[in-house]
Scaffold this motif. Structure first.
Motif, PDB file in Angstrom:
ATOM      1  N   SER A 179     -62.221 -38.380 -97.648  1.00 41.63           N
ATOM      2  CA  SER A 179     -62.293 -36.919 -97.553  1.00 41.63           C
ATOM      3  C   SER A 179     -60.982 -36.247 -97.912  1.00 41.63           C
ATOM      4  O   SER A 179     -60.955 -35.260 -98.663  1.00 41.63           O
ATOM      5  N   ARG A 180     -59.882 -36.755 -97.387  1.00 41.51           N
ATOM      6  CA  ARG A 180     -58.582 -36.113 -97.642  1.00 41.51           C
ATOM      7  C   ARG A 180     -58.206 -36.206 -99.118  1.00 41.51           C
ATOM      8  O   ARG A 180     -57.605 -35.274 -99.664  1.00 41.51           O
ATOM      9  N   GLU A 181     -58.558 -37.324 -99.752  1.00 43.61           N
ATOM     10  CA  GLU A 181     -58.232 -37.494-101.176  1.00 43.61           C
ATOM     11  C   GLU A 181     -59.109 -36.587-102.042  1.00 43.61           C
ATOM     12  O   GLU A 181     -58.637 -36.023-103.040  1.00 43.61           O
ATOM     13  N   VAL A 182     -60.382 -36.463-101.679  1.00 44.83           N
ATOM     14  CA  VAL A 182     -61.254 -35.528-102.391  1.00 44.83           C
ATOM     15  C   VAL A 182     -60.721 -34.107-102.245  1.00 44.83           C
ATOM     16  O   VAL A 182     -60.761 -33.310-103.188  1.00 44.83           O
ATOM     17  N   GLY A 183     -60.197 -33.784-101.055  1.00 45.32           N
ATOM     18  CA  GLY A 183     -59.587 -32.470-100.847  1.00 45.32           C
ATOM     19  C   GLY A 183     -58.407 -32.242-101.770  1.00 45.32           C
ATOM     20  O   GLY A 183     -58.226 -31.149-102.326  1.00 45.32           O
ATOM     21  N   LYS A 184     -57.589 -33.271-101.962  1.00 48.14           N
ATOM     22  CA  LYS A 184     -56.422 -33.140-102.856  1.00 48.14           C
ATOM     23  C   LYS A 184     -56.848 -32.905-104.303  1.00 48.14           C
ATOM     24  O   LYS A 184     -56.223 -32.114-105.022  1.00 48.14           O
ATOM     25  N   VAL A 185     -57.901 -33.593-104.736  1.00 47.61           N
ATOM     26  CA  VAL A 185     -58.384 -33.409-106.099  1.00 47.61           C
ATOM     27  C   VAL A 185     -58.923 -31.992-106.285  1.00 47.61           C
ATOM     28  O   VAL A 185     -58.656 -31.333-107.304  1.00 47.61           O
ATOM     29  N   HIS A 186     -59.673 -31.504-105.315  1.00 47.21           N
ATOM     30  CA  HIS A 186     -60.165 -30.129-105.389  1.00 47.21           C
ATOM     31  C   HIS A 186     -59.001 -29.135-105.420  1.00 47.21           C
ATOM     32  O   HIS A 186     -59.065 -28.117-106.129  1.00 47.21           O
ATOM     33  N   ALA A 187     -57.950 -29.423-104.661  1.00 50.24           N
ATOM     34  CA  ALA A 187     -56.785 -28.544-104.648  1.00 50.24           C
ATOM     35  C   ALA A 187     -56.121 -28.493-106.017  1.00 50.24           C
ATOM     36  O   ALA A 187     -55.713 -27.413-106.489  1.00 50.24           O
ATOM     37  N   ALA A 221     -54.955 -25.305-110.848  1.00 48.49           N
ATOM     38  CA  ALA A 221     -54.983 -25.161-112.301  1.00 48.49           C
ATOM     39  C   ALA A 221     -55.701 -23.879-112.708  1.00 48.49           C
ATOM     40  O   ALA A 221     -55.279 -23.172-113.634  1.00 48.49           O
ATOM     41  N   VAL A 222     -56.784 -23.582-112.014  1.00 50.42           N
ATOM     42  CA  VAL A 222     -57.514 -22.339-112.305  1.00 50.42           C
ATOM     43  C   VAL A 222     -56.668 -21.125-111.940  1.00 50.42           C
ATOM     44  O   VAL A 222     -56.565 -20.162-112.711  1.00 50.42           O
ATOM     45  N   ALA A 223     -56.050 -21.173-110.747  1.00 47.43           N
ATOM     46  CA  ALA A 223     -55.254 -20.033-110.282  1.00 47.43           C
ATOM     47  C   ALA A 223     -54.031 -19.790-111.156  1.00 47.43           C
ATOM     48  O   ALA A 223     -53.658 -18.645-111.424  1.00 47.43           O
ATOM     49  N   ASN A 238     -80.956 -27.554 -88.420  1.00 46.73           N
ATOM     50  CA  ASN A 238     -82.289 -28.153 -88.490  1.00 46.73           C
ATOM     51  C   ASN A 238     -82.685 -28.578 -89.904  1.00 46.73           C
ATOM     52  O   ASN A 238     -83.865 -28.669 -90.239  1.00 46.73           O
ATOM     53  N   THR A 239     -81.671 -28.857 -90.724  1.00 48.16           N
ATOM     54  CA  THR A 239     -81.883 -29.515 -91.999  1.00 48.16           C
ATOM     55  C   THR A 239     -80.637 -30.329 -92.300  1.00 48.16           C
ATOM     56  O   THR A 239     -79.693 -30.353 -91.496  1.00 48.16           O
ATOM     57  N   ASN A 240     -80.602 -30.993 -93.468  1.00 48.61           N
ATOM     58  CA  ASN A 240     -79.436 -31.822 -93.757  1.00 48.61           C
ATOM     59  C   ASN A 240     -79.447 -32.272 -95.212  1.00 48.61           C
ATOM     60  O   ASN A 240     -80.187 -33.184 -95.569  1.00 48.61           O
ATOM     61  N   VAL A 241     -78.656 -31.608 -96.050  1.00 48.04           N
ATOM     62  CA  VAL A 241     -78.439 -32.076 -97.419  1.00 48.04           C
ATOM     63  C   VAL A 241     -76.955 -32.392 -97.638  1.00 48.04           C
ATOM     64  O   VAL A 241     -76.423 -32.271 -98.731  1.00 48.04           O
ATOM     65  N   ASN A 242     -76.314 -32.754 -96.533  1.00 47.99           N
ATOM     66  CA  ASN A 242     -74.959 -33.290 -96.540  1.00 47.99           C
ATOM     67  C   ASN A 242     -73.856 -32.293 -96.806  1.00 47.99           C
ATOM     68  O   ASN A 242     -73.987 -31.119 -96.498  1.00 47.99           O
ATOM     69  N   ASP A 243     -72.752 -32.758 -97.415  1.00 50.66           N
ATOM     70  CA  ASP A 243     -71.544 -31.939 -97.522  1.00 50.66           C
ATOM     71  C   ASP A 243     -71.760 -30.723 -98.415  1.00 50.66           C
ATOM     72  O   ASP A 243     -72.410 -30.811 -99.460  1.00 50.66           O
ATOM     73  N   PHE A 244     -71.178 -29.603 -98.008  1.00 48.14           N
ATOM     74  CA  PHE A 244     -71.128 -28.402 -98.848  1.00 48.14           C
ATOM     75  C   PHE A 244     -69.676 -27.941 -98.910  1.00 48.14           C
ATOM     76  O   PHE A 244     -69.027 -27.774 -97.875  1.00 48.14           O
ATOM     77  N   ARG A 245     -69.185 -27.756-100.125  1.00 47.08           N
ATOM     78  CA  ARG A 245     -67.810 -27.295-100.314  1.00 47.08           C
ATOM     79  C   ARG A 245     -67.802 -26.170-101.339  1.00 47.08           C
ATOM     80  O   ARG A 245     -68.491 -26.247-102.373  1.00 47.08           O
ATOM     81  N   ALA A 246     -67.055 -25.119-101.050  1.00 49.97           N
ATOM     82  CA  ALA A 246     -66.933 -23.998-101.984  1.00 49.97           C
ATOM     83  C   ALA A 246     -65.492 -23.497-101.982  1.00 49.97           C
ATOM     84  O   ALA A 246     -64.923 -23.240-100.918  1.00 49.97           O
ATOM     85  N   LEU A 247     -64.912 -23.383-103.173  1.00 47.89           N
ATOM     86  CA  LEU A 247     -63.558 -22.854-103.358  1.00 47.89           C
ATOM     87  C   LEU A 247     -63.675 -21.573-104.168  1.00 47.89           C
ATOM     88  O   LEU A 247     -64.269 -21.566-105.258  1.00 47.89           O
ATOM     89  N   LEU A 248     -63.115 -20.493-103.632  1.00 45.38           N
ATOM     90  CA  LEU A 248     -63.098 -19.197-104.317  1.00 45.38           C
ATOM     91  C   LEU A 248     -61.697 -18.949-104.855  1.00 45.38           C
ATOM     92  O   LEU A 248     -60.730 -18.959-104.080  1.00 45.38           O
ATOM     93  N   ILE A 249     -61.589 -18.744-106.150  1.00 46.62           N
ATOM     94  CA  ILE A 249     -60.290 -18.484-106.782  1.00 46.62           C
ATOM     95  C   ILE A 249     -60.323 -17.094-107.375  1.00 46.62           C
ATOM     96  O   ILE A 249     -61.124 -16.805-108.276  1.00 46.62           O
ATOM     97  N   LEU A 250     -59.466 -16.202-106.861  1.00 45.04           N
ATOM     98  CA  LEU A 250     -59.419 -14.801-107.297  1.00 45.04           C
ATOM     99  C   LEU A 250     -58.125 -14.513-108.040  1.00 45.04           C
ATOM    100  O   LEU A 250     -57.119 -15.206-107.839  1.00 45.04           O
TER     101      LEU A 250
END
Length: 440
Positions: free
Chosen positions: A297-305, A310-312, A428-440
């Motif tokens: 999880s922490r490594e996936v977080g670093k990749v998303h960062a 890069a976008v910002a 009451n449902t479960n489709v696992n992880d959800f991640r969203a990054l907003l770059i303004l």
């Protein structure tokens, strides 16, 4: 774009929470179950099921199945995951609760009852199986020679090992009398139709809840190799049974699956697409990375960062403003703590946010949310956490060192102190992880 009270410009975190809720809403079973229901059979209709969405799936079926057609059965779900019953909805199915992610005696009793309900079925009967994520722990029936206590210990060790969900469920299938296709085999000669909500990368029904109603291509040797890889001990008699192939599961092509059907009624990709549509409707470009992201999880977080920075900074590979969405199932490897040090709290979503915040280094213009779509991150009472450009600065003002929280896997403590936990209660449902990054 003009900022309004609920726009991403004026309230980024409220906007991200709205995307999360949109994703969760898309995965509610009542929206999509009707299209996948089979005709009423000549004989009985028996409903069996397990998973975090079990309560809502049962209610959806009760609402959709013809009132004049008999319906009976048992579904097991996680404690606290039975939704309020709509007024006027007849109760036709039994729903019981048990422990997750470590199984307990209630789950064992439920599995025994479910297996007993397969007795006496005929070829005129229909078995509807309602399967969703979490069913592997909830539907626990240890293999011969294995006690519940030993199964609990092995399950805890798997959860703390960093093993991927497919690896964990391979072991679980071979140490069970009901998973890995065995429930379908027990239903013979009745026809089995499985309605499932996917919580796994790739939507493989043999991995969801350890595939109790579908063929299993993994082997005893695979399970033994995984146990050895993560240095997880099993009783000598169980190890010998695995070595001899005595705990093998029904394989693809086995006649016990003839005439059976599996329907995926909700998936992570569908939820991500719903969130993307909501973002675009608000005037924000949306990009889905993948619904199959795995890893620490922490490594996936670093990749998303790195991607968000890069976008910002450079407008690459996406132009601002935009939302970056991803799903899947990451893992958390529990680190060894020095004797006497406090035990960390938190789950995959929180640990992702720790890694993300640390790597973002306070990057301006980036906000994020990570939350489990079942509303529970690990075993805590939060769904996940939020990250803002000022996360590290606010933490520093309180004397919180993010590295220390990562060292002890204590995402809950870090984000609780900042007031940045996302708390929704069970969805009451479960489709696992959800991640969203907003770059303004």
């Amino acid at each position: 774009m003009t900022a309004t009270s609920d726009s991403p410009l004026s309230n980024p975190q409220a906007f991200l929470l709205r995307l999360y809720r949109t994703a969760v809403q898309r995965a509610q079973p009542l929206h999509s179950m009707a299209a996948h229901l089979p005709p009423v059979p000549k004989g009985r209709t028996v409903v069996l099921g397990a998973g975090k969405a079990g309560g809502s799936m049962a209610q959806a079926l009760e609402a959709l199945w013809p009132l004049e057609a008999p319906l009976s059965g048992l579904i097991v779900t996680r404690y606290g995951h039975v939704p309020p019953r709509p007024e006027g909805l007849p109760r036709r199915l039994d729903v019981v609760e048990a422990a997750h992610p470590v199984p307990d005696a209630a789950g064992l009793a439920a599995a025994e009852r479910i297996l007993a309900l397969t007795q006496g079925l005929t070829e005129d009967d229909l078995v509807l199986c309602l399967i969703s994520g979490g069913g592997s722990a909830l539907l626990t029936l240890p293999a011969e020679g294995l006690t519940l206590e030993e199964k609990q210990r092995i399950n805890r060790a798997l959860l703390e090992s960093g093993a991927a969900i497919g690896e964990m469920n391979c072991v679980r299938k071979h140490l069970s009398r009901i998973k890995g296709g065995r429930l379908a085999a027990a239903c013979a000669p009745a026809r089995v139709v499985t309605l499932t909500i996917s919580d796994v990368p790739g939507d493989d029904p043999s991995v969801i809840a350890s595939g109790p109603t579908v063929p299993d291509a993994t082997t005893c040797a695979d399970a033994l190799a995984i146990l050895d890889r993560y240095r997880i001990e099993v009783p000598a008699a169980v190890r010998a049974a695995l070595q001899a192939g005595g705990l093998e599961t029904p394989k693809p092509g086995d006649a016990c699956f003839d005439g059976h059907a599996v329907h995926m009624i909700a998936t992570p990709q569908q939820s991500l697409e719903a969130a993307a549509e909501a973002a675009r409707a608000a005037g924000i470009a949306a990009h889905i990375l993948s619904d199959e992201i795995e890893g620490e999880s922490r490594e996936v977080g670093k990749v998303h960062a790195a991607l968000a920075r890069a976008v910002a900074r450079h407008g690459q590979p996406f132009a601002r403003p935009c939302v970056i969405l991803s799903g899947g199932e990451t893992t958390v490897t529990i680190r060894q703590r020095p004797p006497g040090s406090p035990k960390g709290r938190g789950g995959r979503a929180g640990e992702f946010c720790l890694g993300l915040a640390q790597a973002l280094q306070g990057q301006e213009g980036v906000w994020a949310i990570a939350a489990d779509t079942d509303g529970i991150d690990g075993v805590e009472d939060n769904a996940g956490a939020r990250v803002s450009p000022d996360t590290l600065a606010r933490a520093a003002a309180q004397g919180l060192r993010i590295g220390g929280y990562l060292d002890r896997n204590d995402a809950y403590g870090y984000f609780e102190a900042l007031g940045d936990l996302v708390v929704t209660g069970p969805t009451n449902t479960n489709v696992n992880d959800f991640r969203a990054l907003l770059i303004l």
